[in-house]
Design a protein around this motif. Structure first.
Motif, PDB file in Angstrom:
ATOM      1  N   THR A 103      32.086  39.885  58.938  1.00 43.37           N
ATOM      2  CA  THR A 103      33.332  39.923  58.184  1.00 43.37           C
ATOM      3  C   THR A 103      33.878  38.517  57.997  1.00 43.37           C
ATOM      4  N   THR A 104      33.850  37.720  59.076  1.00 42.27           N
ATOM      5  CA  THR A 104      34.329  36.346  58.991  1.00 42.27           C
ATOM      6  C   THR A 104      33.507  35.549  57.995  1.00 42.27           C
ATOM      7  N   GLN A 105      32.181  35.756  58.046  1.00 43.02           N
ATOM      8  CA  GLN A 105      31.307  35.024  57.144  1.00 43.02           C
ATOM      9  C   GLN A 105      31.620  35.370  55.692  1.00 43.02           C
ATOM     10  N   ASN A 106      31.755  36.652  55.376  1.00 43.25           N
ATOM     11  CA  ASN A 106      32.043  37.073  54.010  1.00 43.25           C
ATOM     12  C   ASN A 106      33.400  36.573  53.539  1.00 43.25           C
ATOM     13  N   ASN A 107      34.387  36.534  54.456  1.00 40.99           N
ATOM     14  CA  ASN A 107      35.690  36.018  54.082  1.00 40.99           C
ATOM     15  C   ASN A 107      35.631  34.524  53.779  1.00 40.99           C
ATOM     16  N   LYS A 108      34.802  33.788  54.509  1.00 42.87           N
ATOM     17  CA  LYS A 108      34.646  32.365  54.248  1.00 42.87           C
ATOM     18  C   LYS A 108      34.092  32.131  52.855  1.00 42.87           C
ATOM     19  N   GLN A 109      33.251  33.058  52.369  1.00 41.37           N
ATOM     20  CA  GLN A 109      32.625  32.884  51.075  1.00 41.37           C
ATOM     21  C   GLN A 109      33.606  33.078  49.930  1.00 41.37           C
ATOM     22  N   ALA A 110      34.803  33.621  50.238  1.00 43.59           N
ATOM     23  CA  ALA A 110      35.770  33.866  49.180  1.00 43.59           C
ATOM     24  C   ALA A 110      36.196  32.553  48.526  1.00 43.59           C
ATOM     25  N   THR A 111      36.392  31.511  49.316  1.00 40.03           N
ATOM     26  CA  THR A 111      36.844  30.223  48.780  1.00 40.03           C
ATOM     27  C   THR A 111      36.125  29.089  49.501  1.00 40.03           C
ATOM     28  N   ILE A 112      35.541  28.195  48.721  1.00 48.06           N
ATOM     29  CA  ILE A 112      34.901  27.004  49.285  1.00 48.06           C
ATOM     30  C   ILE A 112      35.618  25.794  48.723  1.00 48.06           C
ATOM     31  N   ASN A 113      36.266  25.052  49.584  1.00 49.74           N
ATOM     32  CA  ASN A 113      36.998  23.860  49.173  1.00 49.74           C
ATOM     33  C   ASN A 113      36.043  22.669  49.157  1.00 49.74           C
ATOM     34  N   VAL A 114      35.660  22.232  47.953  1.00 48.22           N
ATOM     35  CA  VAL A 114      34.672  21.154  47.849  1.00 48.22           C
ATOM     36  C   VAL A 114      35.297  19.793  48.123  1.00 48.22           C
ATOM     37  N   LEU A 115      36.614  19.736  48.185  1.00 53.40           N
ATOM     38  CA  LEU A 115      37.298  18.481  48.524  1.00 53.40           C
ATOM     39  C   LEU A 115      37.824  18.564  49.953  1.00 53.40           C
ATOM     40  N   SER A 116      36.893  18.803  50.869  1.00 51.92           N
ATOM     41  CA  SER A 116      37.261  18.912  52.280  1.00 51.92           C
ATOM     42  C   SER A 116      36.198  18.243  53.134  1.00 51.92           C
ATOM     43  N   SER A 117      36.601  17.807  54.313  1.00 56.51           N
ATOM     44  CA  SER A 117      35.657  17.161  55.230  1.00 56.51           C
ATOM     45  C   SER A 117      34.605  18.161  55.701  1.00 56.51           C
ATOM     46  N   GLU A 118      34.995  19.454  55.795  1.00 51.00           N
ATOM     47  CA  GLU A 118      34.033  20.483  56.203  1.00 51.00           C
ATOM     48  C   GLU A 118      32.902  20.599  55.186  1.00 51.00           C
ATOM     49  N   PHE A 119      33.250  20.630  53.899  1.00 53.42           N
ATOM     50  CA  PHE A 119      32.230  20.719  52.855  1.00 53.42           C
ATOM     51  C   PHE A 119      31.381  19.449  52.814  1.00 53.42           C
ATOM     52  N   SER A 120      32.020  18.312  53.018  1.00 58.69           N
ATOM     53  CA  SER A 120      31.283  17.051  53.031  1.00 58.69           C
ATOM     54  C   SER A 120      30.241  17.034  54.141  1.00 58.69           C
ATOM     55  N   GLU A 121      30.655  17.528  55.319  1.00 58.17           N
ATOM     56  CA  GLU A 121      29.751  17.509  56.474  1.00 58.17           C
ATOM     57  C   GLU A 121      28.676  18.581  56.375  1.00 58.17           C
ATOM     58  N   ASN A 122      29.090  19.807  55.979  1.00 63.83           N
ATOM     59  CA  ASN A 122      28.173  20.941  56.030  1.00 63.83           C
ATOM     60  C   ASN A 122      27.309  21.120  54.792  1.00 63.83           C
ATOM     61  N   PHE A 123      27.682  20.493  53.687  1.00 65.22           N
ATOM     62  CA  PHE A 123      26.903  20.671  52.458  1.00 65.22           C
ATOM     63  C   PHE A 123      26.424  19.336  51.879  1.00 65.22           C
ATOM     64  N   MET A 124      27.340  18.432  51.638  1.00 62.51           N
ATOM     65  CA  MET A 124      26.971  17.166  51.001  1.00 62.51           C
ATOM     66  C   MET A 124      26.080  16.312  51.905  1.00 62.51           C
ATOM     67  N   ASN A 125      26.250  16.434  53.211  1.00 62.09           N
ATOM     68  CA  ASN A 125      25.492  15.597  54.153  1.00 62.09           C
ATOM     69  C   ASN A 125      24.636  16.426  55.105  1.00 62.09           C
ATOM     70  N   ALA A 126      24.208  17.596  54.661  1.00 55.01           N
ATOM     71  CA  ALA A 126      23.332  18.447  55.477  1.00 55.01           C
ATOM     72  C   ALA A 126      22.282  19.087  54.576  1.00 55.01           C
ATOM     73  N   ASP A 127      21.141  19.373  55.151  1.00 56.00           N
ATOM     74  CA  ASP A 127      20.043  19.982  54.396  1.00 56.00           C
ATOM     75  C   ASP A 127      20.298  21.477  54.226  1.00 56.00           C
ATOM     76  N   ASN A 128      20.639  21.862  52.991  1.00 53.03           N
ATOM     77  CA  ASN A 128      20.832  23.276  52.658  1.00 53.03           C
ATOM     78  C   ASN A 128      19.874  23.710  51.553  1.00 53.03           C
ATOM     79  N   THR A 129      18.684  23.138  51.563  1.00 48.19           N
ATOM     80  CA  THR A 129      17.712  23.466  50.518  1.00 48.19           C
ATOM     81  C   THR A 129      17.252  24.918  50.606  1.00 48.19           C
ATOM     82  N   GLY A 130      17.426  25.548  51.756  1.00 50.60           N
ATOM     83  CA  GLY A 130      17.019  26.943  51.921  1.00 50.60           C
ATOM     84  C   GLY A 130      18.090  27.950  51.570  1.00 50.60           C
TER      85      GLY A 130
END
Length: 252
Positions: A103-130
């Protein structure tokens, strides 16, 4: 007065032997008293066993009653939880058997803030090719719909039709499995994106490319449209020669 059954001699009621022939006499009064005593003991034993059995029956009745009450309380709690989640909150589509982590995971998917340090760390600077946030490359349409339901919308991009789940876009290949996973931000300007994440490695009129580390295994492509960020993709790394051969114009 009684008579000896052997010789007919008169005897007293209390005599044990005949005083004439010596015959042993049976004292009926004594026997009767003995029988009464034995019968009394037998009745006492029967009565006592009956009390024990009745006591055991009462104990089992109490145990069964307690179990029934516990089951009723659990059932009422379950019904109350279901009513609260599905009626009071109005979330009729919530699966009450879904785990808290899902439930928590699905709720997180509702909104992704691309101007956040979390997105920078977890997406822009991490391998998510899978894949990202549970949307994984190679998953079938049925798997996606089973886990996340129907898409919110469908949009068209250069690659083809994209199924939109909040801020995540899915592109299916010819075999109906996930081929690409995109982040689809809303109303984020290219200038704001660059200001937050820094200048890209390469920029053209159509896209930004972030790949300052040639050994990290991934490259970030940011597609632009009318001055806004249309989509962001974390895909397999493109080497420097390939970047130059893609006819991308670097911004001085």
């Amino acid at each position: 007065m009684k008579y000896c059954p052997n010789c007919g001699n008169k005897i007293e009621n209390t005599q044990v032997f005949c005083n004439k022939c010596g015959k042993k006499l049976v004292n009926s009064d004594h026997k009767s008293e003995k029988d009464k005593y034995q019968n009394s003991q037998l009745q006492h034993k029967i009565s006592r066993n009956g009390q024990i059995e009745r006591g055991n029956s009462k104990l089992w009745a109490i145990i069964v009653s307690v179990i029934v009450v516990i089951l009723l309380v659990v059932a009422l709690m379950f019904a109350g939880y279901y009513f609260y989640k599905n009626v009071f909150l109005g979330n009729s589509s919530i699966n009450i058997f879904q785990s808290d982590s899902e439930t928590t995971q699905n709720n997180k998917q509702a909104t992704i803030n691309v101007l956040s340090s979390e997105f920078s760390e977890n997406f822009m600077n991490a391998d998510n090719t899978g894949g990202y946030e549970g949307f994984n490359i190679g998953m079938s349409k049925q798997e996606i719909k089973s886990k996340f339901g129907e898409p919110d919308n469908r949009i068209s991009m250069d690659i083809g039709n994209i199924e939109k789940y909040h801020n995540i876009g899915i592109y299916y290949g010819i075999d109906d499995t996930v081929s690409s996973v995109y982040i689809l931000p809303e109303a984020i300007s290219v200038s704001d994106f660059k200001q937050f994440h820094g200048e890209p490695t390469v920029e053209t009129d159509e896209k930004l490319v972030y790949d300052d580390n040639s050994d990290n295994g991934f490259t970030i492509f940011v597609n632009k449209e009318n001055g806004e960020v249309q989509s962001i993709e974390n895909t397999y790394q493109v080497d420097e020669d390939s970047l130059n051969s893609m006819d991308l114009k670097k911004i001085n």
